[in-house]
Design a protein around this motif. Structure first.
Motif, PDB file in Angstrom:
ATOM      1  N   PHE A  93       0.836  -1.204   0.000  1.00  0.00           N
ATOM      2  CA  PHE A  93       0.000   0.000   0.000  1.00  0.00           C
ATOM      3  C   PHE A  93       0.870   1.253   0.000  1.00  0.00           C
ATOM      4  N   PHE A  94       1.871   1.282   0.870  1.00  0.00           N
ATOM      5  CA  PHE A  94       2.739   2.462   0.912  1.00  0.00           C
ATOM      6  C   PHE A  94       3.459   2.666  -0.417  1.00  0.00           C
ATOM      7  N   SER A  95       3.886   1.565  -1.031  1.00  0.00           N
ATOM      8  CA  SER A  95       4.624   1.749  -2.284  1.00  0.00           C
ATOM      9  C   SER A  95       3.687   2.234  -3.383  1.00  0.00           C
ATOM     10  N   SER A  96       2.388   1.956  -3.249  1.00  0.00           N
ATOM     11  CA  SER A  96       1.455   2.464  -4.258  1.00  0.00           C
ATOM     12  C   SER A  96       1.145   3.945  -4.026  1.00  0.00           C
ATOM     13  N   GLN A  97       1.355   4.426  -2.809  1.00  0.00           N
ATOM     14  CA  GLN A  97       0.954   5.798  -2.485  1.00  0.00           C
ATOM     15  C   GLN A  97       2.065   6.825  -2.643  1.00  0.00           C
ATOM     16  N   TYR A  98       3.312   6.389  -2.468  1.00  0.00           N
ATOM     17  CA  TYR A  98       4.402   7.360  -2.502  1.00  0.00           C
ATOM     18  C   TYR A  98       5.391   6.985  -3.601  1.00  0.00           C
ATOM     19  N   LYS A  99       5.628   7.936  -4.492  1.00  0.00           N
ATOM     20  CA  LYS A  99       6.494   7.669  -5.646  1.00  0.00           C
ATOM     21  C   LYS A  99       7.909   7.331  -5.212  1.00  0.00           C
ATOM     22  N   ASP A 100       8.345   7.911  -4.074  1.00  0.00           N
ATOM     23  CA  ASP A 100       9.741   7.730  -3.669  1.00  0.00           C
ATOM     24  C   ASP A 100       9.944   6.451  -2.858  1.00  0.00           C
ATOM     25  N   PHE A 101       8.914   5.619  -2.745  1.00  0.00           N
ATOM     26  CA  PHE A 101       9.034   4.405  -1.940  1.00  0.00           C
ATOM     27  C   PHE A 101       9.876   3.374  -2.676  1.00  0.00           C
ATOM     28  N   SER A 102      10.926   2.875  -1.999  1.00  0.00           N
ATOM     29  CA  SER A 102      11.791   1.885  -2.624  1.00  0.00           C
ATOM     30  C   SER A 102      11.491   0.500  -2.047  1.00  0.00           C
TER      31      SER A 102
ATOM     32  N   VAL B  33       8.530   4.255   6.781  1.00  0.00           N
ATOM     33  CA  VAL B  33       9.002   5.621   6.596  1.00  0.00           C
ATOM     34  C   VAL B  33      10.394   5.639   5.960  1.00  0.00           C
ATOM     35  N   LEU B  34      11.273   4.758   6.453  1.00  0.00           N
ATOM     36  CA  LEU B  34      12.647   4.782   5.934  1.00  0.00           C
ATOM     37  C   LEU B  34      12.761   4.216   4.521  1.00  0.00           C
ATOM     38  N   SER B  35      11.759   3.456   4.087  1.00  0.00           N
ATOM     39  CA  SER B  35      11.793   2.943   2.717  1.00  0.00           C
ATOM     40  C   SER B  35      11.542   4.049   1.706  1.00  0.00           C
ATOM     41  N   ARG B  36      11.052   5.177   2.199  1.00  0.00           N
ATOM     42  CA  ARG B  36      10.827   6.299   1.288  1.00  0.00           C
ATOM     43  C   ARG B  36      12.107   7.109   1.143  1.00  0.00           C
TER      44      ARG B  36
ATOM     45  N   PHE C  26      19.990   3.424   7.375  1.00  0.00           N
ATOM     46  CA  PHE C  26      19.142   3.663   6.205  1.00  0.00           C
ATOM     47  C   PHE C  26      18.871   5.123   5.886  1.00  0.00           C
ATOM     48  N   ILE C  27      19.269   6.021   6.753  1.00  0.00           N
ATOM     49  CA  ILE C  27      19.090   7.437   6.416  1.00  0.00           C
ATOM     50  C   ILE C  27      20.233   7.884   5.500  1.00  0.00           C
ATOM     51  N   ASP C  28      19.892   8.694   4.543  1.00  0.00           N
ATOM     52  CA  ASP C  28      20.909   9.249   3.664  1.00  0.00           C
ATOM     53  C   ASP C  28      21.378  10.566   4.287  1.00  0.00           C
ATOM     54  N   PHE C  29      22.387  10.463   5.171  1.00  0.00           N
ATOM     55  CA  PHE C  29      22.855  11.638   5.903  1.00  0.00           C
ATOM     56  C   PHE C  29      23.422  12.663   4.933  1.00  0.00           C
ATOM     57  N   GLY C  30      23.121  13.924   5.205  1.00  0.00           N
ATOM     58  CA  GLY C  30      23.599  14.967   4.307  1.00  0.00           C
ATOM     59  C   GLY C  30      22.605  15.283   3.213  1.00  0.00           C
TER      60      GLY C  30
END
Lengths: 258, 125, 234
Positions: free
Chosen positions: C94-103, C138-141, C170-174
């Motif tokens: 469901f989340f991957s269908s709702q948010y384009k940036d979901f990996s 959340v972090l998959s986005r 999993f956070i992209d620091f910076g």
């Protein structure tokens, strides 16, 4: 994205839906078996009619169940889909459940009538299958169900928009009821105005022999006089309810806070 | 193993101290490759920027060297280890003396106390 | 970058936030600290576009915030968020269908990293597992802004540690700006770069975490406690 919403909403209701279908069939089998045993199979028609009329409530109940699933935290609003899409998904999934259920009861009704009519219990003239009446019943119930649902969505949105005002929180229900009564009163007053009546009479369509009927829905009404159907009230009713839906979507976007 | 950090010192320098101690104890060999910034951050449960700063600081001290595209490596110079050991030793002794003076002992008494302690432990064995 | 300009949020007569001006820089990790009712959660919801300011303006990446900011902010809510009837896999779907940036790839990595079972119903998960699942979602986005509202609420120290490791891994620091509202700071402190204390809807204090240790020899927790004392001593 919209497909994802539909899928999620269907998953939210799926179990209720299956249980409901099973319940209907189960109930039918029990009553039918009981009736057949006592040589009074026609008694199945009573629960069938009861369930038919219950369908006017089924759609709003399904949609409200779907809305309830979102009430905790309202995370669904953290979405790139606007209020319109969010609500439309609920409405479409609800309608799907409603239509399948209605078709099922239609099938049960047709089957029962096929058994009952030859037995001559009913007073159908010429013992014919009442297809026309069946259609009208289906249409009427669908119309009623949509009416309650759209109003339900609108009033639900008002109720949740009021969440942001702690002062009004305790009287939220009263405000919702007041809004409903106010709009109903306004529209019915508007209908009574003579120039409105004249305007309505200016465009009619002959729909053949159906007798004279007037039935109202929330201030809106359908009038068939001398086999002529007034077109404007029908159109206005549709437009009015679309506007109610859009108003609900707007409230959800702009006024409902988490 | 998320470690606890002392409050009195920045986290980046506490991690630097830890790496130096591991080097001095021989747990990290000269020339050994250190974990990447990200791995080290995950191991220690800290922000990668902190590790970046740790490595930067260690490089400035000449304890590690970073090779382009390869990562960060412990220095290969053995003398560095001896020097770091001497530094740590001095720090520990300084802190110890400070404490002893804090309870009012003369330098002579401190030296005597240390001697006595070591003798006693030898006898206990 | 996130900017709050003269933001006030009133609930009736109560001011949840009172004329706040803050800028959150891109790529940094912020902690929002403060007692219950200090306005932490309201601030998060305002940035997430779920609550609207009574006064003032909020910008995320130079766009004024409305509902559609969800496209750029990944928000971990302290309640709600999961549908109990859906399985973990269905939630991810469901989340991957709702948010384009979901990996989905990231989601799968997180699934094993956080040891979650994709076939389980979210309603059957323990509190700790639910907390981890929310973090996964959340972090998959790969969103420019990540908002975590009380990610540790009701979780035991082991799970909290796992969550911190998840964040670091999993956070992209910076690149991603991360704001964490919490009052459990022990585990999260080494990840924070800057911290803000809210008190009764106002910014009471601000610090850079490493400078705080270097210059004042204080941890964020000690600083927070001393700030409270000052606050009550006034």
């Amino acid at each position: 994205m919209f497909a994802g919403l539909l899928k999620k909403d269907f998953l939210l209701i799926k179990n209720y839906f299956l249980w409901w279908l099973l319940l209907m069939v189960g109930l039918y089998i029990v009553v039918a078996a009981f009736g057949a045993y006592h040589d009074r199979f026609y008694i199945v028609m009573a629960p069938i009619f009861f369930v038919y009329f219950f369908h006017a409530a089924l759609l709003p109940i399904v949609v409200l169940l779907l809305l309830r699933a979102e009430e905790k935290g309202h995370y669904w609003l953290h979405s790139t889909a606007g209020g319109g899409k969010l609500l439309l998904s609920k409405l479409l999934v609800g309608s799907f459940v409603f239509i399948i259920s209605l078709v099922l009861i239609d099938v049960l009704a047709l089957f029962s009538l096929n058994v009952v009519i030859p037995m001559d219990y009913t007073e159908t003239p010429g013992s014919e299958m009442p297809y026309m009446e069946g259609w009208l019943l289906n249409m009427g119930i669908t119309g009623g169900a949509l009416y309650f649902t759209i109003w339900g969505l609108f009033l639900w949105s008002i109720y949740h928009s009021l969440n942001a005002y702690p002062m009004l929180r305790k009287v939220r229900w009263l405000i919702v009821i007041a809004v409903y009564i106010l709009i109903q009163t306004l529209t019915s007053k508007l209908m009574e105005l003579s120039f409105v009546q004249k305007w309505f009479a200016s465009w009619t369509v002959n729909i053949g022999e159906v007798g004279e009927t007037i039935f109202g829905m929330g201030g809106m009404q359908m009038s068939v006089i001398n086999n002529d159907l007034q077109v404007w009230p029908v159109l206005l009713t549709i437009i009015f309810h679309i506007m109610l839906f859009l108003a609900a979507a707007w409230l959800l976007n702009r006024k409902v806070e988490v | 193993m998320t470690e606890e950090f002392k409050t009195s010192k920045p986290i980046y320098s506490q991690i630097a101290d830890r790496i130096i101690q591991q080097f001095v104890r021989g747990e990290i060999r000269p020339g050994e490759k250190l974990p990447s910034v990200r791995e080290m951050a995950i191991q220690s449960g800290v922000n990668p920027n902190t590790i970046q700063r740790t490595y930067g600081e260690l490089e400035r001290m000449g304890v590690v060297e970073s090779r382009r595209g390869q990562g960060t490596f412990m220095t290969e110079q053995i003398e560095m280890r001896n020097q770091l050991r001497a530094d740590i030793q001095r720090d520990i002794v300084a802190a110890f003396i400070e404490n002893m003076r804090g309870i009012g002992l003369e330098d002579r008494e401190i030296a005597y106390a240390v001697e006595q302690f070591l003798v006693k432990r030898e006898e206990d064995k | 970058m996130i900017e709050l300009r003269g933001v006030t949020k009133e609930y009736g007569k109560r001011k949840a936030l009172d004329d706040i001006d803050i800028t959150f820089q891109k790529g940094k990790v912020y902690g929002i600290l403060g007692p219950n009712g200090s306005g932490k959660s309201t601030m998060m919801k305002l940035i997430a576009g779920l609550v609207f300011p009574t006064k003032g303006k909020i910008y995320v990446n130079n766009k004024q915030v409305n509902r559609y900011i969800a496209e750029e902010t990944a928000y971990l809510a302290s309640e709600g968020m999961l549908y109990p009837g859906l399985t973990v896999a269905q939630m991810i779907d469901f989340f991957s269908s709702q948010y384009k940036d979901f990996s989905v790839e990231k989601a799968n990595e997180l699934l094993s990293f956080l040891s979650l079972d994709a076939s389980q119903k979210t309603g059957k998960l323990s509190k700790g597992q639910q907390g981890r699942l929310k973090l996964l979602l959340v972090l998959s986005r790969e969103a420019p802004v990540i908002l975590l509202d009380e990610p540790f609420l009701g979780l035991d120290p082991m799970v909290r540690e796992t969550i911190v490791k998840g964040l670091v891994s999993f956070i992209d620091f910076g690149e991603q700006t991360v704001i964490i509202a919490t009052h459990e700071i022990t585990e999260i402190e080494p990840v924070l770069e800057e911290a803000i204390i809210l008190s009764e809807g106002k910014v009471q204090n601000y610090c850079q975490v490493e400078e705080l240790r270097e210059e004042k020899g204080l941890s964020v927790l000690q600083w927070l406690k001393s700030s409270y004392k000052e606050g009550t001593g006034r």
